[in-house]
Scaffold this motif. Structure first.
Motif, PDB file in Angstrom:
ATOM      1  N   GLU A 104      31.108  37.704  36.447  1.00 16.08           N
ATOM      2  CA  GLU A 104      29.951  38.568  36.252  1.00 16.08           C
ATOM      3  C   GLU A 104      29.197  37.955  35.083  1.00 16.08           C
ATOM      4  O   GLU A 104      29.760  37.808  34.003  1.00 16.08           O
ATOM      5  N   TYR A 105      27.956  37.582  35.330  1.00 21.63           N
ATOM      6  CA  TYR A 105      27.208  36.737  34.405  1.00 21.63           C
ATOM      7  C   TYR A 105      28.021  35.459  34.218  1.00 21.63           C
ATOM      8  O   TYR A 105      28.231  34.738  35.185  1.00 21.63           O
ATOM      9  N   ASP A 106      28.518  35.171  33.026  1.00 20.53           N
ATOM     10  CA  ASP A 106      29.288  33.934  32.841  1.00 20.53           C
ATOM     11  C   ASP A 106      30.745  34.205  32.451  1.00 20.53           C
ATOM     12  O   ASP A 106      31.434  33.322  31.963  1.00 20.53           O
ATOM     13  N   ARG A 107      31.227  35.420  32.701  1.00 20.20           N
ATOM     14  CA  ARG A 107      32.595  35.798  32.325  1.00 20.20           C
ATOM     15  C   ARG A 107      33.462  36.079  33.544  1.00 20.20           C
ATOM     16  O   ARG A 107      33.018  36.724  34.498  1.00 20.20           O
ATOM     17  N   VAL A 108      34.723  35.642  33.497  1.00 17.14           N
ATOM     18  CA  VAL A 108      35.668  35.900  34.585  1.00 17.14           C
ATOM     19  C   VAL A 108      35.935  37.399  34.674  1.00 17.14           C
ATOM     20  O   VAL A 108      36.252  38.041  33.670  1.00 17.14           O
ATOM     21  N   ILE A 109      35.794  37.947  35.900  1.00 19.34           N
ATOM     22  CA  ILE A 109      36.145  39.357  36.111  1.00 19.34           C
ATOM     23  C   ILE A 109      37.379  39.491  37.007  1.00 19.34           C
ATOM     24  O   ILE A 109      38.060  40.504  36.972  1.00 19.34           O
ATOM     25  N   HIS A 110      37.666  38.438  37.812  1.00 18.90           N
ATOM     26  CA  HIS A 110      38.817  38.519  38.707  1.00 18.90           C
ATOM     27  C   HIS A 110      39.145  37.134  39.247  1.00 18.90           C
ATOM     28  O   HIS A 110      38.250  36.315  39.434  1.00 18.90           O
ATOM     29  N   THR A 111      40.420  36.897  39.487  1.00 20.77           N
ATOM     30  CA  THR A 111      40.874  35.659  40.125  1.00 20.77           C
ATOM     31  C   THR A 111      41.765  36.029  41.282  1.00 20.77           C
ATOM     32  O   THR A 111      42.647  36.885  41.156  1.00 20.77           O
ATOM     33  N   VAL A 112      41.535  35.401  42.444  1.00 22.90           N
ATOM     34  CA  VAL A 112      42.325  35.665  43.648  1.00 22.90           C
ATOM     35  C   VAL A 112      43.039  34.385  44.047  1.00 22.90           C
ATOM     36  O   VAL A 112      42.408  33.339  44.233  1.00 22.90           O
ATOM     37  N   ILE A 113      44.355  34.465  44.181  1.00 18.42           N
ATOM     38  CA  ILE A 113      45.155  33.321  44.623  1.00 18.42           C
ATOM     39  C   ILE A 113      45.090  33.244  46.136  1.00 18.42           C
ATOM     40  O   ILE A 113      45.256  34.251  46.822  1.00 18.42           O
ATOM     41  N   HIS A 114      44.849  32.051  46.660  1.00 21.59           N
ATOM     42  CA  HIS A 114      44.749  31.867  48.109  1.00 21.59           C
ATOM     43  C   HIS A 114      46.112  32.005  48.765  1.00 21.59           C
ATOM     44  O   HIS A 114      47.122  31.558  48.230  1.00 21.59           O
ATOM     45  N   HIS A 115      46.124  32.629  49.948  1.00 24.63           N
ATOM     46  CA  HIS A 115      47.344  32.750  50.742  1.00 24.63           C
ATOM     47  C   HIS A 115      47.711  31.362  51.261  1.00 24.63           C
ATOM     48  O   HIS A 115      46.857  30.620  51.728  1.00 24.63           O
TER      49      HIS A 115
END
Length: 96
Positions: free
Chosen positions: A84-95
């Protein structure tokens, strides 16, 4: 009336037969392993895009920004990072 009763019995037998043949596999993942990503290091919430790129390199693909606030998605080989803007809000690991 007899015909309706016979139809109801026939329908019950058909439904019982059908329901009795449905099967499904159940996958059980221990709580300690849920979301663990098998040891994959990922960016933590709140860090900047510059920090992510410095630590993890350039992403394979960049999507966005889209919406308000602007959300951008960076795709790496093992995970995807949402900003969001330039900050990490979430990371999703790929299956895998």
């Amino acid at each position: 009336m007899k015909a309706l009763k016979g139809l109801a019995i026939s329908l019950s037998v058909v439904l019982a037969t059908f329901v009795g043949t449905v099967q499904a596999d159940e996958v059980r993942v221990p709580i300690s392993e849920q979301g663990s990503g098998a040891g994959i290091e990922t960016p933590k919430s709140g860090i900047t895009q510059a920090s992510v790129e410095q630590k993890f390199g350039s992403p394979q693909a960049i999507h966005g920004p889209v919406g308000d606030p602007p959300i951008t998605k960076w795709v790496y080989s093992g995970f995807t990072v949402y900003f969001e803007y330039d900050r990490v809000i979430h990371t999703v690991i790929h299956h895998q």
